[in-house]
Design a protein around this motif. Structure first.
Motif, short mmCIF file in Angstrom:
data_model
loop_
_atom_site.label_atom_id
_atom_site.label_comp_id
_atom_site.label_asym_id
_atom_site.label_seq_id
_atom_site.Cartn_x
_atom_site.Cartn_y
_atom_site.Cartn_z
N GLU A 1 19.55 71.99 51.43
CA GLU A 1 20.83 72.08 52.99
C GLU A 1 20.98 70.05 53.47
O GLU A 1 22.09 70.16 54.09
CB GLU A 1 19.68 71.98 54.35
CG GLU A 1 18.18 71.28 54.59
CD GLU A 1 17.54 71.50 53.17
OE1 GLU A 1 16.01 71.68 53.15
OE2 GLU A 1 17.51 72.65 52.10
N GLN B 1 20.30 76.98 63.31
CA GLN B 1 21.62 76.32 63.03
C GLN B 1 20.92 75.55 64.87
O GLN B 1 20.91 74.37 65.24
CB GLN B 1 22.72 76.33 63.64
CG GLN B 1 24.08 74.48 63.23
CD GLN B 1 23.14 73.91 62.30
OE1 GLN B 1 23.18 74.04 60.90
NE2 GLN B 1 23.87 72.71 62.42
N MET C 1 19.04 72.95 64.98
CA MET C 1 19.19 71.40 64.35
C MET C 1 18.65 70.43 64.54
O MET C 1 18.67 70.36 66.03
CB MET C 1 20.25 71.55 63.96
CG MET C 1 21.17 69.97 63.05
SD MET C 1 20.15 69.42 61.96
CE MET C 1 21.35 70.70 60.91
N ARG D 1 22.72 71.37 57.30
CA ARG D 1 23.15 72.70 58.20
C ARG D 1 21.78 73.08 58.15
O ARG D 1 21.20 72.79 57.10
CB ARG D 1 23.78 73.76 57.18
CG ARG D 1 23.54 73.67 55.87
CD ARG D 1 24.80 74.55 55.34
NE ARG D 1 25.50 73.69 55.04
CZ ARG D 1 25.47 72.39 53.40
NH1 ARG D 1 24.36 73.07 53.52
NH2 ARG D 1 26.30 71.24 53.30
N ARG D 2 21.67 74.13 58.55
CA ARG D 2 20.45 74.91 58.36
C ARG D 2 20.91 76.41 58.75
O ARG D 2 22.06 76.93 58.83
CB ARG D 2 19.79 75.18 59.99
CG ARG D 2 18.84 73.62 59.92
CD ARG D 2 17.64 73.28 61.55
NE ARG D 2 16.86 74.35 61.31
CZ ARG D 2 16.15 73.41 60.73
NH1 ARG D 2 15.52 72.46 60.44
NH2 ARG D 2 14.32 74.88 61.13
#
Length: 235
Positions: free
Chosen positions: A109, A139, A142, A153-154
């Motif tokens: 990530e 996301q 986040m 990012r997730r």
């Protein structure tokens, strides 16, 4: 030169806080263990907590780091430990290898070109070797802390599986872990703008919640989670 982004000192602090979460680390280490072969390379080993735990589980492992401070800490930690080798390794990785497994927990990530990074991981493997990953999920979770430590990012499971396929890897497993942990992360890090750290709350979480949730997830596949666990094979 590495393309892993983030505040190095803050990342090291977060890794130090992980040391006290022994049950949590044991859970994550045990998830990867069935997919390890006889010669494992860990990408982004940080301060070496996972590498030390895997060595205690009998894994033949090489720990690697790009950050100079954490690399020095790894070399000092394992200087007298013949079970763990240490090497400097930066992403993107140009060289190839013959490892049975490449494992990267909470690393991908951070990398802007995650497809290219995963292709380079595959280049370090023998045919049929495994890439074993854990990445943060969803996301919407986040947070400022995510961004401060360099998270680009997730992921959702479908998104991570797609990235692995684009890197020409065959997806074997891809599922969420630590279901209720997603809510804890969202509240602590997104809403309250805090961060995970050592203290009574983390101790209680690790001693009381983690063993129970680990047992539940050994029986039930979670439809959501704080993280995604994935295994993919080199074709």
């Amino acid at each position: 030169m590495t393309d892993i982004a983030g505040d190095s000192a803050l990342m090291s602090d977060a890794l130090e806080d992980l040391e006290s979460a022994r049950n949590y680390r044991d859970w994550l280490c045990s998830l990867g263990l069935p997919y390890f072969g006889d010669d494992v390379l860990e990408i982004g080993s940080g301060l070496g907590h996972y590498a030390a735990d895997w060595a205690d589980m009998g894994v033949n492992i090489t720990a690697s780091e790009a950050d100079p401070t954490r690399l020095a800490a790894l070399r000092a930690r394992f200087a007298d430990d013949q079970r763990v080798r240490v090497r400097e390794l930066s992403v993107p990785i140009a060289e190839t290898g013959d490892y049975s497994t490449v494992v990267a927990y909470n690393v991908v990530e951070h990398i802007p070109d995650h497809v290219g990074a995963l292709r380079s991981f595959a280049g370090l493997l023998r045919p049929g070797g495994a890439v074993v990953l854990i990445v943060p999920a969803f996301q919407f979770a986040m947070s400022e802390f995510d961004r401060a430590i360099g998270h680009q990012r997730r992921y959702r499971t479908a998104g991570l599986a797609s990235v692995l396929r684009r890197a020409e890897l065959k997806v074997e497993r891809c599922h969420y872990i630590n279901g209720p942990g997603l809510l804890a992360w969202y509240v602590t890090c997104r809403l309250l703008r805090g961060r995970p750290k050592q203290g009574p709350l983390l101790t209680a979480y690790d001693r009381l919640y983690v063993p129970a949730q680990r047992w539940i997830e050994s029986k039930v596949t979670m439809p959501f989670g704080q993280s995604v666990f994935a295994v993919a094979r080199k074709r």
